[in-house]
Write a protein that holds these residues in place. Structure first.
Motif, PDB file in Angstrom:
ATOM      1  N   ASP A 250       0.785  -1.312  -0.142  1.00 35.91           N
ATOM      2  CA  ASP A 250       0.002  -0.029   0.078  1.00 35.91           C
ATOM      3  C   ASP A 250       0.868   1.389  -0.107  1.00 35.91           C
ATOM      4  OD1 ASP A 250      -2.397  -1.433   0.573  1.00 35.91           O
ATOM      5  OD2 ASP A 250      -1.731  -1.919   2.421  1.00 35.91           O
ATOM      6  N   PHE A 251       0.329   2.538  -0.255  1.00 37.55           N
ATOM      7  CA  PHE A 251       1.129   3.763  -0.419  1.00 37.55           C
ATOM      8  C   PHE A 251       1.737   3.822   0.998  1.00 37.55           C
ATOM      9  CE2 PHE A 251       2.641   7.760   0.159  1.00 37.55           C
ATOM     10  CZ  PHE A 251       3.313   8.133  -1.057  1.00 37.55           C
ATOM     11  N   PHE A 252       1.119   3.591   2.125  1.00 35.47           N
ATOM     12  CA  PHE A 252       1.565   3.726   3.362  1.00 35.47           C
ATOM     13  C   PHE A 252       1.393   2.519   3.985  1.00 35.47           C
ATOM     14  CE2 PHE A 252      -0.605   8.238   2.813  1.00 35.47           C
ATOM     15  CZ  PHE A 252       0.683   8.860   3.082  1.00 35.47           C
ATOM     16  N   SER A 253       2.504   2.256   4.880  1.00 35.04           N
ATOM     17  CA  SER A 253       2.581   0.972   5.341  1.00 35.04           C
ATOM     18  C   SER A 253       1.443   0.673   6.457  1.00 35.04           C
ATOM     19  CB  SER A 253       4.045   0.634   6.105  1.00 35.04           C
ATOM     20  OG  SER A 253       4.037   1.503   7.242  1.00 35.04           O
ATOM     21  N   PHE A 254       0.869   1.583   6.862  1.00 35.82           N
ATOM     22  CA  PHE A 254      -0.145   1.637   8.138  1.00 35.82           C
ATOM     23  C   PHE A 254      -1.510   1.340   7.734  1.00 35.82           C
ATOM     24  CE2 PHE A 254       0.990   5.857   7.410  1.00 35.82           C
ATOM     25  CZ  PHE A 254       0.121   6.467   7.260  1.00 35.82           C
ATOM     26  N   GLU A 255      -1.532   1.506   6.431  1.00 35.82           N
ATOM     27  CA  GLU A 255      -3.056   1.377   5.781  1.00 35.82           C
ATOM     28  C   GLU A 255      -3.656  -0.179   5.952  1.00 35.82           C
ATOM     29  OE1 GLU A 255      -3.807   2.820   1.627  1.00 35.82           O
ATOM     30  OE2 GLU A 255      -1.785   3.588   1.875  1.00 35.82           O
ATOM     31  N   LYS A 256      -2.982  -0.927   6.068  1.00 28.86           N
ATOM     32  CA  LYS A 256      -3.548  -2.301   6.324  1.00 28.86           C
ATOM     33  C   LYS A 256      -4.100  -2.607   7.557  1.00 28.86           C
ATOM     34  CE  LYS A 256      -2.074  -7.086   5.735  1.00 28.86           C
ATOM     35  NZ  LYS A 256      -1.683  -7.298   7.358  1.00 28.86           N
ATOM     36  N   ALA A 257      -3.455  -2.059   8.687  1.00 29.33           N
ATOM     37  CA  ALA A 257      -3.930  -2.082  10.022  1.00 29.33           C
ATOM     38  C   ALA A 257      -4.844  -1.081  10.406  1.00 29.33           C
ATOM     39  CB  ALA A 257      -2.660  -1.864  10.864  1.00 29.33           C
ATOM     40  N   GLY A 258      -5.077  -0.101   9.338  1.00 27.87           N
ATOM     41  CA  GLY A 258      -6.072   0.999   9.661  1.00 27.87           C
ATOM     42  C   GLY A 258      -5.585   2.051  10.635  1.00 27.87           C
ATOM     43  N   LEU A 259      -4.476   2.196  10.737  1.00 29.76           N
ATOM     44  CA  LEU A 259      -3.824   3.162  11.701  1.00 29.76           C
ATOM     45  C   LEU A 259      -4.409   4.596  11.139  1.00 29.76           C
ATOM     46  CD1 LEU A 259      -0.347   1.961  13.027  1.00 29.76           C
ATOM     47  CD2 LEU A 259      -2.536   1.392  13.735  1.00 29.76           C
ATOM     48  N   ASN A 260      -4.111   5.508  12.150  1.00 30.73           N
ATOM     49  CA  ASN A 260      -4.392   6.980  11.857  1.00 30.73           C
ATOM     50  C   ASN A 260      -3.441   7.729  12.750  1.00 30.73           C
ATOM     51  OD1 ASN A 260      -5.739   9.314  11.151  1.00 30.73           O
ATOM     52  ND2 ASN A 260      -7.363   9.236  12.917  1.00 30.73           N
ATOM     53  N   PRO A 261      -2.179   7.768  12.094  1.00 33.38           N
ATOM     54  CA  PRO A 261      -0.906   8.520  13.155  1.00 33.38           C
ATOM     55  C   PRO A 261      -1.266   9.715  13.254  1.00 33.38           C
ATOM     56  CG  PRO A 261      -0.116   6.894  11.361  1.00 33.38           C
ATOM     57  CD  PRO A 261      -1.696   7.237  10.879  1.00 33.38           C
ATOM     58  N   ASP A 262      -0.715  10.097  14.285  1.00 36.26           N
ATOM     59  CA  ASP A 262      -0.545  11.987  14.345  1.00 36.26           C
ATOM     60  C   ASP A 262       0.595  12.535  13.419  1.00 36.26           C
ATOM     61  OD1 ASP A 262      -2.829  12.100  16.773  1.00 36.26           O
ATOM     62  OD2 ASP A 262      -1.010  10.725  17.531  1.00 36.26           O
ATOM     63  N   MET A 263       1.656  11.660  13.384  1.00 40.33           N
ATOM     64  CA  MET A 263       2.420  12.100  12.484  1.00 40.33           C
ATOM     65  C   MET A 263       3.176  11.068  11.594  1.00 40.33           C
ATOM     66  SD  MET A 263       4.761  14.712  14.464  1.00 40.33           S
ATOM     67  CE  MET A 263       3.909  15.756  16.160  1.00 40.33           C
ATOM     68  N   VAL A 264       3.505  11.481  10.403  1.00 44.95           N
ATOM     69  CA  VAL A 264       4.021  10.400   9.339  1.00 44.95           C
ATOM     70  C   VAL A 264       5.458  10.850   8.864  1.00 44.95           C
ATOM     71  CG1 VAL A 264       3.907   8.530   7.511  1.00 44.95           C
ATOM     72  CG2 VAL A 264       1.750   9.487   8.968  1.00 44.95           C
ATOM     73  N   CYS A 265       6.269  10.211   8.812  1.00 46.42           N
ATOM     74  CA  CYS A 265       7.510  10.565   8.267  1.00 46.42           C
ATOM     75  C   CYS A 265       7.811   9.841   7.109  1.00 46.42           C
ATOM     76  CB  CYS A 265       8.998  10.223   8.981  1.00 46.42           C
ATOM     77  SG  CYS A 265       8.694  10.899  10.748  1.00 46.42           S
ATOM     78  N   LEU A 266       8.067  10.801   6.228  1.00 46.73           N
ATOM     79  CA  LEU A 266       8.091  10.204   4.399  1.00 46.73           C
ATOM     80  C   LEU A 266       9.600  10.718   3.974  1.00 46.73           C
ATOM     81  CD1 LEU A 266       4.852  10.466   2.551  1.00 46.73           C
ATOM     82  CD2 LEU A 266       5.989   8.363   3.550  1.00 46.73           C
ATOM     83  N   SER A 267      10.581   9.772   3.207  1.00 46.31           N
ATOM     84  CA  SER A 267      11.450  10.269   2.658  1.00 46.31           C
ATOM     85  C   SER A 267      11.710   9.209   1.587  1.00 46.31           C
ATOM     86  CB  SER A 267      12.640  10.612   3.241  1.00 46.31           C
ATOM     87  OG  SER A 267      13.870  11.211   3.018  1.00 46.31           O
ATOM     88  N   LYS A 268      13.058   9.037   1.361  1.00 47.56           N
ATOM     89  CA  LYS A 268      13.635   8.119   0.408  1.00 47.56           C
ATOM     90  C   LYS A 268      12.906   8.124  -0.846  1.00 47.56           C
ATOM     91  CE  LYS A 268      15.516   4.647   3.907  1.00 47.56           C
ATOM     92  NZ  LYS A 268      16.919   4.367   3.403  1.00 47.56           N
ATOM     93  N   SER A 269      11.936   7.262  -1.220  1.00 49.44           N
ATOM     94  CA  SER A 269      11.239   7.217  -2.549  1.00 49.44           C
ATOM     95  C   SER A 269      10.392   8.413  -2.884  1.00 49.44           C
ATOM     96  CB  SER A 269      10.606   5.804  -2.906  1.00 49.44           C
ATOM     97  OG  SER A 269      11.605   4.709  -2.941  1.00 49.44           O
ATOM     98  N   ILE A 270       9.964   9.194  -1.890  1.00 51.75           N
ATOM     99  CA  ILE A 270       9.082  10.098  -1.962  1.00 51.75           C
ATOM    100  C   ILE A 270       9.687  11.171  -3.148  1.00 51.75           C
ATOM    101  CG2 ILE A 270       9.796  11.710  -0.273  1.00 51.75           C
ATOM    102  CD1 ILE A 270       6.191  11.134  -1.431  1.00 51.75           C
ATOM    103  N   GLY A 271      10.855  11.304  -3.173  1.00 47.98           N
ATOM    104  CA  GLY A 271      11.748  12.201  -4.239  1.00 47.98           C
ATOM    105  C   GLY A 271      11.870  11.527  -5.535  1.00 47.98           C
ATOM    106  N   GLY A 272      11.435  10.452  -5.771  1.00 47.99           N
ATOM    107  CA  GLY A 272      11.624   9.786  -7.120  1.00 47.99           C
ATOM    108  C   GLY A 272      13.146   9.629  -7.431  1.00 47.99           C
ATOM    109  N   GLY A 273      13.922   9.621  -6.451  1.00 45.95           N
ATOM    110  CA  GLY A 273      15.482   9.415  -6.673  1.00 45.95           C
ATOM    111  C   GLY A 273      16.114  10.540  -6.068  1.00 45.95           C
TER     112      GLY A 273
END
Ligand code: PMP
Length: 418
Positions: A250-273
Protein backbone atom coordinates in the motif's frame (compact mmCIF):
# COMPACT_ATOMS: atom_id res chain seq x y z
CA UNK A 1 39.15 3.66 -14.26
CA UNK A 2 38.24 1.61 -11.23
CA UNK A 3 41.86 1.43 -9.98
CA UNK A 4 42.28 5.19 -9.82
CA UNK A 5 38.77 5.72 -8.44
CA UNK A 6 39.51 3.32 -5.60
CA UNK A 7 42.79 5.11 -4.84
CA UNK A 8 41.11 8.52 -4.81
CA UNK A 9 38.33 7.34 -2.55
CA UNK A 10 40.70 5.64 -0.12
CA UNK A 11 42.92 8.72 -0.04
CA UNK A 12 40.19 11.32 0.31
CA UNK A 13 37.00 9.90 1.76
CA UNK A 14 36.51 9.45 5.49
CA UNK A 15 36.89 6.06 7.11
CA UNK A 16 33.16 6.24 7.79
CA UNK A 17 32.39 5.20 4.20
CA UNK A 18 30.47 1.95 4.06
CA UNK A 19 28.96 0.87 0.77
CA UNK A 20 32.11 1.67 -1.20
CA UNK A 21 33.81 -1.00 0.90
CA UNK A 22 31.00 -3.52 0.56
CA UNK A 23 30.72 -2.98 -3.19
CA UNK A 24 34.20 -1.80 -4.27
CA UNK A 25 33.22 -1.06 -7.86
CA UNK A 26 32.73 2.13 -9.80
CA UNK A 27 29.09 2.52 -10.77
CA UNK A 28 28.52 4.38 -13.96
CA UNK A 29 24.90 4.36 -15.03
CA UNK A 30 21.55 2.96 -14.08
CA UNK A 31 18.16 2.61 -15.66
CA UNK A 32 15.06 0.91 -14.26
CA UNK A 33 16.29 -2.13 -12.35
CA UNK A 34 19.68 -2.36 -14.06
CA UNK A 35 22.92 -0.96 -12.68
CA UNK A 36 26.04 -0.80 -14.85
CA UNK A 37 29.59 -0.57 -13.55
CA UNK A 38 32.51 1.18 -15.26
CA UNK A 39 33.78 -2.27 -16.25
CA UNK A 40 30.56 -2.87 -18.14
CA UNK A 41 29.14 -5.36 -15.64
CA UNK A 42 25.34 -5.24 -15.46
CA UNK A 43 23.51 -5.98 -12.24
CA UNK A 44 19.87 -6.47 -11.40
CA UNK A 45 19.13 -4.18 -8.47
CA UNK A 46 17.32 -5.79 -5.51
CA UNK A 47 18.62 -3.09 -3.14
CA UNK A 48 17.13 0.05 -4.66
CA UNK A 49 19.29 2.58 -2.84
CA UNK A 50 18.05 1.32 0.55
CA UNK A 51 14.46 1.86 -0.54
CA UNK A 52 14.87 5.24 -2.23
CA UNK A 53 14.36 3.91 -5.76
CA UNK A 54 10.95 2.27 -5.53
CA UNK A 55 10.17 3.39 -9.10
CA UNK A 56 13.58 2.24 -10.38
CA UNK A 57 16.62 4.25 -11.44
CA UNK A 58 15.93 7.32 -13.60
CA UNK A 59 12.19 6.60 -13.86
CA UNK A 60 11.07 7.78 -17.30
CA UNK A 61 8.40 10.21 -16.07
CA UNK A 62 10.76 11.91 -13.60
CA UNK A 63 13.59 12.06 -16.11
CA UNK A 64 11.43 13.75 -18.74
CA UNK A 65 9.91 16.19 -16.24
CA UNK A 66 13.37 17.12 -14.90
CA UNK A 67 14.86 17.63 -18.35
CA UNK A 68 11.98 19.93 -19.30
CA UNK A 69 12.14 21.84 -16.03
CA UNK A 70 15.90 22.42 -16.25
CA UNK A 71 15.74 23.36 -19.92
CA UNK A 72 13.24 26.09 -18.98
CA UNK A 73 15.51 27.40 -16.19
CA UNK A 74 12.99 26.39 -13.57
CA UNK A 75 13.72 27.56 -10.03
CA UNK A 76 16.09 25.10 -8.38
CA UNK A 77 16.62 26.44 -4.91
CA UNK A 78 14.07 28.55 -3.06
CA UNK A 79 14.33 27.82 0.69
CA UNK A 80 10.65 27.45 1.56
CA UNK A 81 9.34 30.14 -0.76
CA UNK A 82 6.37 29.46 -3.00
CA UNK A 83 7.12 27.92 -6.37
CA UNK A 84 5.05 26.24 -9.04
CA UNK A 85 6.99 23.02 -8.58
CA UNK A 86 6.11 22.90 -4.89
CA UNK A 87 2.46 23.75 -5.53
CA UNK A 88 2.15 21.06 -8.19
CA UNK A 89 3.65 18.46 -5.88
CA UNK A 90 1.30 19.43 -3.04
CA UNK A 91 -1.75 19.30 -5.29
CA UNK A 92 -0.79 15.91 -6.71
CA UNK A 93 -0.05 14.54 -3.25
CA UNK A 94 -3.41 15.75 -1.98
CA UNK A 95 -5.38 14.47 -4.99
CA UNK A 96 -3.54 11.18 -5.51
CA UNK A 97 -2.55 10.08 -2.03
CA UNK A 98 -4.44 11.90 0.74
CA UNK A 99 -7.94 12.37 -0.65
CA UNK A 100 -8.54 8.79 -1.87
CA UNK A 101 -7.60 7.63 1.64
CA UNK A 102 -9.72 10.32 3.37
CA UNK A 103 -6.59 11.58 5.12
CA UNK A 104 -6.19 15.09 6.40
CA UNK A 105 -2.61 16.14 7.09
CA UNK A 106 -0.58 19.33 6.94
CA UNK A 107 2.80 18.88 5.27
CA UNK A 108 6.11 20.13 6.60
CA UNK A 109 9.08 19.88 4.24
CA UNK A 110 11.88 18.86 6.52
CA UNK A 111 14.97 18.68 4.33
CA UNK A 112 16.75 16.22 2.07
CA UNK A 113 17.03 13.17 4.34
CA UNK A 114 14.81 10.89 6.36
CA UNK A 115 16.64 11.83 9.52
CA UNK A 116 15.42 15.41 9.04
CA UNK A 117 11.79 14.26 9.10
CA UNK A 118 12.26 12.18 12.25
CA UNK A 119 14.06 15.03 13.99
CA UNK A 120 11.20 17.41 13.20
CA UNK A 121 8.60 14.88 14.37
CA UNK A 122 10.31 14.34 17.72
CA UNK A 123 10.66 18.08 18.35
CA UNK A 124 7.08 18.83 17.36
CA UNK A 125 5.70 15.99 19.49
CA UNK A 126 7.59 17.24 22.55
CA UNK A 127 6.37 20.73 21.98
CA UNK A 128 2.78 19.72 21.33
CA UNK A 129 2.43 17.39 24.31
CA UNK A 130 4.71 19.54 26.54
CA UNK A 131 6.63 16.42 27.56
CA UNK A 132 10.19 15.36 26.77
CA UNK A 133 10.07 11.56 26.90
CA UNK A 134 9.81 9.34 23.78
CA UNK A 135 9.12 5.61 23.52
CA UNK A 136 10.77 3.58 20.78
CA UNK A 137 11.42 -0.12 20.15
CA UNK A 138 14.19 -2.71 19.99
CA UNK A 139 15.86 -2.88 16.55
CA UNK A 140 14.31 0.43 15.52
CA UNK A 141 16.15 2.54 12.93
CA UNK A 142 15.24 6.21 12.64
CA UNK A 143 18.44 7.97 11.55
CA UNK A 144 21.75 9.37 12.68
CA UNK A 145 21.28 12.89 13.95
CA UNK A 146 21.48 12.98 17.74
CA UNK A 147 17.70 13.11 18.12
CA UNK A 148 16.86 10.38 15.60
CA UNK A 149 19.81 8.28 16.74
CA UNK A 150 18.51 8.44 20.30
CA UNK A 151 15.46 6.42 19.18
CA UNK A 152 17.53 4.00 17.06
CA UNK A 153 18.12 0.59 18.59
CA UNK A 154 21.39 -0.59 17.04
CA UNK A 155 24.24 -0.06 19.51
CA UNK A 156 26.90 -0.04 16.76
CA UNK A 157 25.84 3.50 15.90
CA UNK A 158 25.95 4.78 19.47
CA UNK A 159 28.73 6.14 21.61
CA UNK A 160 28.50 6.81 25.32
CA UNK A 161 29.83 10.29 24.56
CA UNK A 162 26.84 11.27 22.47
CA UNK A 163 24.66 11.40 25.57
CA UNK A 164 21.85 10.63 23.21
CA UNK A 165 19.64 8.15 25.05
CA UNK A 166 18.32 10.84 27.38
CA UNK A 167 14.56 10.89 27.67
CA UNK A 168 14.09 7.74 25.60
CA UNK A 169 12.70 4.33 26.59
CA UNK A 170 13.13 1.21 24.46
CA UNK A 171 10.42 -1.44 24.60
CA UNK A 172 10.39 -4.84 22.88
CA UNK A 173 8.93 -4.69 19.37
CA UNK A 174 6.26 -7.14 18.26
CA UNK A 175 7.75 -10.66 18.09
CA UNK A 176 10.88 -9.70 20.04
CA UNK A 177 9.77 -11.91 22.95
CA UNK A 178 8.37 -14.66 20.69
CA UNK A 179 4.62 -14.96 21.33
CA UNK A 180 4.49 -12.64 24.32
CA UNK A 181 2.30 -9.61 23.59
CA UNK A 182 4.73 -6.77 24.26
CA UNK A 183 1.97 -4.16 24.35
CA UNK A 184 1.31 -5.44 27.89
CA UNK A 185 4.62 -3.83 28.89
CA UNK A 186 3.66 -0.62 27.14
CA UNK A 187 0.32 -0.57 28.91
CA UNK A 188 2.00 -1.07 32.29
CA UNK A 189 4.52 1.64 31.54
CA UNK A 190 1.87 4.15 30.55
CA UNK A 191 -0.53 3.42 33.39
CA UNK A 192 1.75 2.59 36.34
CA UNK A 193 3.00 5.85 37.78
CA UNK A 194 4.84 4.03 40.62
CA UNK A 195 7.73 3.28 38.22
CA UNK A 196 8.58 6.96 38.11
CA UNK A 197 8.69 6.73 34.32
CA UNK A 198 7.38 10.00 32.89
CA UNK A 199 4.52 9.86 30.42
CA UNK A 200 6.02 10.12 26.92
CA UNK A 201 5.16 12.80 24.38
CA UNK A 202 5.11 10.20 21.61
CA UNK A 203 5.72 6.67 20.51
CA UNK A 204 7.71 6.35 17.31
CA UNK A 205 7.64 3.14 15.31
CA UNK A 206 8.15 1.45 11.96
CA UNK A 207 5.33 -0.95 11.02
CA UNK A 208 7.98 -3.12 9.36
CA UNK A 209 11.51 -2.68 10.68
CA UNK A 210 13.70 -2.36 7.60
CA UNK A 211 17.25 -1.86 8.87
CA UNK A 212 16.44 -3.81 12.03
CA UNK A 213 16.02 -7.09 10.11
CA UNK A 214 12.59 -7.04 8.40
CA UNK A 215 10.43 -7.54 11.46
CA UNK A 216 6.76 -7.16 10.56
CA UNK A 217 4.45 -5.97 13.34
CA UNK A 218 1.03 -7.60 13.33
CA UNK A 219 -2.04 -5.47 12.66
CA UNK A 220 -3.39 -6.32 16.12
CA UNK A 221 -0.17 -5.18 17.81
CA UNK A 222 -0.13 -1.90 15.88
CA UNK A 223 -3.80 -1.26 16.64
CA UNK A 224 -3.20 -1.93 20.32
CA UNK A 225 -0.25 0.50 20.38
CA UNK A 226 -2.43 3.12 18.73
CA UNK A 227 -5.28 2.63 21.16
CA UNK A 228 -2.90 2.88 24.14
CA UNK A 229 -1.57 6.11 22.65
CA UNK A 230 -5.09 7.52 22.39
CA UNK A 231 -6.00 6.35 25.88
CA UNK A 232 -2.97 8.08 27.45
CA UNK A 233 -2.87 11.13 25.23
CA UNK A 234 0.44 10.11 23.70
CA UNK A 235 1.15 10.94 20.05
CA UNK A 236 1.79 8.18 17.52
CA UNK A 237 4.55 8.83 14.99
CA UNK A 238 4.89 6.33 12.17
CA UNK A 239 8.27 6.36 10.44
CA UNK A 240 7.35 5.31 6.90
CA UNK A 241 10.66 6.40 5.43
CA UNK A 242 11.67 2.93 4.27
CA UNK A 243 8.40 1.01 4.00
CA UNK A 244 6.15 3.85 2.84
CA UNK A 245 5.86 4.92 -0.80
CA UNK A 246 4.35 1.56 -1.75
CA UNK A 247 7.10 -0.67 -0.39
CA UNK A 248 4.67 -2.60 1.84
CA UNK A 249 2.18 -2.97 -1.02
CA UNK A 250 0.00 0.00 0.00
CA UNK A 251 1.21 3.58 -0.35
CA UNK A 252 1.43 3.90 3.45
CA UNK A 253 2.55 0.85 5.38
CA UNK A 254 -0.02 1.47 8.14
CA UNK A 255 -3.05 1.36 5.83
CA UNK A 256 -3.48 -2.40 6.27
CA UNK A 257 -3.78 -2.06 10.06
CA UNK A 258 -6.07 0.95 9.61
CA UNK A 259 -3.91 3.25 11.74
CA UNK A 260 -4.46 6.95 11.90
CA UNK A 261 -1.06 8.27 13.07
CA UNK A 262 -0.63 11.79 14.42
CA UNK A 263 2.51 12.21 12.35
CA UNK A 264 4.06 10.30 9.46
CA UNK A 265 7.69 10.62 8.34
CA UNK A 266 8.29 10.15 4.61
CA UNK A 267 11.51 10.32 2.63
CA UNK A 268 13.58 8.02 0.39
CA UNK A 269 11.33 7.17 -2.60
CA UNK A 270 9.03 10.16 -2.15
CA UNK A 271 11.56 12.20 -4.16
CA UNK A 272 11.58 9.80 -7.13
CA UNK A 273 15.35 9.35 -6.64
CA UNK A 274 16.12 12.90 -5.51
CA UNK A 275 16.61 13.91 -1.85
CA UNK A 276 13.38 14.97 -0.19
CA UNK A 277 11.80 14.40 3.20
CA UNK A 278 8.59 15.54 4.74
CA UNK A 279 6.44 15.20 7.78
CA UNK A 280 2.69 14.70 7.65
CA UNK A 281 1.10 16.35 10.66
CA UNK A 282 -2.46 15.98 11.92
CA UNK A 283 -3.66 19.63 11.74
CA UNK A 284 -4.31 19.88 15.52
CA UNK A 285 -0.68 18.89 16.16
CA UNK A 286 0.80 21.57 13.92
CA UNK A 287 1.85 23.88 16.75
CA UNK A 288 4.98 25.21 15.07
CA UNK A 289 5.44 28.96 15.12
CA UNK A 290 6.50 30.46 11.77
CA UNK A 291 10.17 29.81 11.13
CA UNK A 292 10.62 27.89 14.37
CA UNK A 293 12.14 24.86 12.67
CA UNK A 294 14.06 25.78 9.54
CA UNK A 295 16.75 24.48 7.21
CA UNK A 296 18.25 25.75 3.96
CA UNK A 297 17.12 22.78 1.93
CA UNK A 298 13.51 22.42 3.00
CA UNK A 299 12.21 20.91 -0.16
CA UNK A 300 14.23 21.24 -3.31
CA UNK A 301 12.37 22.12 -6.48
CA UNK A 302 14.09 19.47 -8.61
CA UNK A 303 12.96 16.93 -6.03
CA UNK A 304 9.41 18.34 -6.18
CA UNK A 305 9.43 17.92 -9.97
CA UNK A 306 10.61 14.30 -9.77
CA UNK A 307 8.31 13.55 -6.83
CA UNK A 308 5.30 14.93 -8.69
CA UNK A 309 6.11 12.80 -11.72
CA UNK A 310 6.47 9.50 -9.83
CA UNK A 311 3.35 10.06 -7.70
CA UNK A 312 1.32 9.76 -10.88
CA UNK A 313 2.12 6.02 -10.86
CA UNK A 314 -0.52 5.77 -8.13
CA UNK A 315 -3.22 6.74 -10.65
CA UNK A 316 -2.27 3.75 -12.80
CA UNK A 317 -4.14 0.57 -11.80
CA UNK A 318 -1.69 -1.67 -13.61
CA UNK A 319 1.18 -0.24 -11.53
CA UNK A 320 -0.74 -0.68 -8.27
CA UNK A 321 -1.93 -4.23 -9.08
CA UNK A 322 1.50 -5.15 -10.42
CA UNK A 323 3.02 -4.58 -6.97
CA UNK A 324 0.89 -7.41 -5.55
CA UNK A 325 1.68 -9.75 -8.46
CA UNK A 326 5.41 -9.20 -7.95
CA UNK A 327 5.04 -9.52 -4.20
CA UNK A 328 3.49 -12.97 -4.73
CA UNK A 329 6.34 -14.00 -7.02
CA UNK A 330 8.92 -12.85 -4.47
CA UNK A 331 7.20 -14.56 -1.55
CA UNK A 332 6.58 -17.85 -3.35
CA UNK A 333 10.04 -18.05 -4.81
CA UNK A 334 11.81 -17.21 -1.54
CA UNK A 335 9.54 -19.61 0.38
CA UNK A 336 10.51 -22.43 -1.95
CA UNK A 337 14.19 -21.61 -1.39
CA UNK A 338 13.62 -21.76 2.38
CA UNK A 339 11.90 -25.15 1.88
CA UNK A 340 14.90 -26.45 -0.04
CA UNK A 341 17.04 -25.60 3.00
CA UNK A 342 14.48 -26.63 5.60
CA UNK A 343 17.15 -28.16 7.89
CA UNK A 344 18.73 -24.68 8.30
CA UNK A 345 16.10 -23.02 10.54
CA UNK A 346 15.98 -19.95 8.32
CA UNK A 347 13.06 -17.56 8.46
CA UNK A 348 11.40 -15.58 5.72
CA UNK A 349 9.68 -12.36 6.81
CA UNK A 350 8.13 -9.51 4.93
CA UNK A 351 5.21 -8.07 3.05
CA UNK A 352 4.56 -6.38 -0.28
CA UNK A 353 7.93 -5.73 -1.91
CA UNK A 354 10.14 -5.97 1.17
CA UNK A 355 11.29 -9.42 2.22
CA UNK A 356 14.03 -10.61 4.52
CA UNK A 357 15.60 -14.05 4.61
CA UNK A 358 17.14 -14.52 8.04
CA UNK A 359 20.08 -16.90 7.54
CA UNK A 360 21.08 -16.47 11.22
CA UNK A 361 24.71 -15.65 10.41
CA UNK A 362 26.07 -12.31 9.20
CA UNK A 363 29.21 -13.81 7.65
CA UNK A 364 27.19 -16.27 5.63
CA UNK A 365 24.87 -13.49 4.46
CA UNK A 366 27.91 -11.47 3.38
CA UNK A 367 29.25 -14.37 1.35
CA UNK A 368 25.92 -14.71 -0.44
CA UNK A 369 25.86 -10.98 -1.17
CA UNK A 370 29.40 -11.08 -2.61
CA UNK A 371 28.61 -14.13 -4.72
CA UNK A 372 25.35 -12.57 -5.91
CA UNK A 373 27.27 -9.46 -6.96
CA UNK A 374 29.72 -11.56 -9.00
CA UNK A 375 26.73 -13.26 -10.60
CA UNK A 376 25.02 -9.97 -11.46
CA UNK A 377 22.62 -9.27 -8.58
CA UNK A 378 22.80 -6.36 -6.15
CA UNK A 379 21.58 -7.42 -2.69
CA UNK A 380 22.04 -6.04 0.81
CA UNK A 381 21.45 -7.27 4.33
CA UNK A 382 20.03 -5.87 7.56
CA UNK A 383 19.61 -6.87 11.19
CA UNK A 384 21.82 -6.37 14.23
CA UNK A 385 24.40 -8.82 12.83
CA UNK A 386 23.58 -8.20 9.15
CA UNK A 387 22.19 -11.71 9.15
CA UNK A 388 19.04 -10.96 7.15
CA UNK A 389 19.29 -10.92 3.35
CA UNK A 390 17.09 -8.12 2.16
CA UNK A 391 15.00 -8.20 -1.03
CA UNK A 392 13.73 -4.82 -2.18
CA UNK A 393 13.40 -4.71 -5.96
CA UNK A 394 11.74 -1.73 -7.63
CA UNK A 395 7.95 -1.88 -7.34
CA UNK A 396 7.75 -1.91 -11.14
CA UNK A 397 10.64 -4.27 -11.89
CA UNK A 398 9.85 -6.10 -15.15
CA UNK A 399 8.78 -9.71 -14.53
CA UNK A 400 11.65 -11.21 -16.48
CA UNK A 401 14.19 -9.29 -14.35
CA UNK A 402 12.45 -10.30 -11.15
CA UNK A 403 12.61 -13.97 -12.17
CA UNK A 404 16.18 -13.63 -13.39
CA UNK A 405 17.23 -11.92 -10.13
CA UNK A 406 15.62 -14.65 -8.05
CA UNK A 407 17.36 -17.31 -10.14
CA UNK A 408 20.71 -15.53 -9.63
CA UNK A 409 20.00 -15.43 -5.92
CA UNK A 410 19.20 -19.16 -5.81
CA UNK A 411 22.44 -19.99 -7.64
CA UNK A 412 24.51 -17.69 -5.41
CA UNK A 413 23.03 -19.11 -2.23
CA UNK A 414 23.54 -22.69 -3.36
CA UNK A 415 27.13 -21.94 -4.32
CA UNK A 416 27.83 -20.57 -0.83
CA UNK A 417 26.01 -23.42 0.93
CA UNK A 418 27.71 -26.28 -0.85
N1 PMP B 1 13.92 5.88 9.21
C1 PMP B 1 13.97 4.70 8.57
C2 PMP B 1 12.88 3.71 8.83
C3 PMP B 1 15.01 4.40 7.68
O1 PMP B 1 15.04 3.21 7.08
C4 PMP B 1 16.01 5.38 7.45
C5 PMP B 1 17.15 5.12 6.49
N2 PMP B 1 17.53 3.83 6.29
C6 PMP B 1 15.91 6.59 8.14
C7 PMP B 1 14.86 6.82 9.00
C8 PMP B 1 16.94 7.67 7.95
O2 PMP B 1 16.87 8.19 6.67
P1 PMP B 1 18.14 8.94 6.05
O3 PMP B 1 19.22 7.91 5.92
O4 PMP B 1 17.68 9.44 4.73
O5 PMP B 1 18.49 10.03 6.98
Amino acid sequence: VSGSATDTIERMESEVRGYSRLFPHVFQSASGSTLTTANGQQLIDFFCGAGSLNYGHNPAAAKQALLEYISQDGIQHSLDMMTEAKTRFLETFERTILQPRSMNYKIQFTGPTGTNAVEAALKLAKQHRKRSHIVTFTNAYHGHSLGSLAVTGNQYYHSEHYGSHNNVSFLPYDGYLDDFDTTILLEKMLSDTSSGMPLPAAIVLETIQGEGGIHVASDAWLQRVQSLCRQHDVLLIVDDIQVGNGRSGDFFSFEKAGLNPDMVCLSKSIGGGLPLSLLLIRPECDVWQPGQHTGTFRGNNLAFVAANAVLNHWNDASFVNGIWDRSKTLRESLSSIVQEHSHENWELRGRGMIWGLDVRDGRRARKVIDRAFQNGLMLESSGSDDEVLKFMPALNIPDHQLHQGLQLFRESLNAVMC
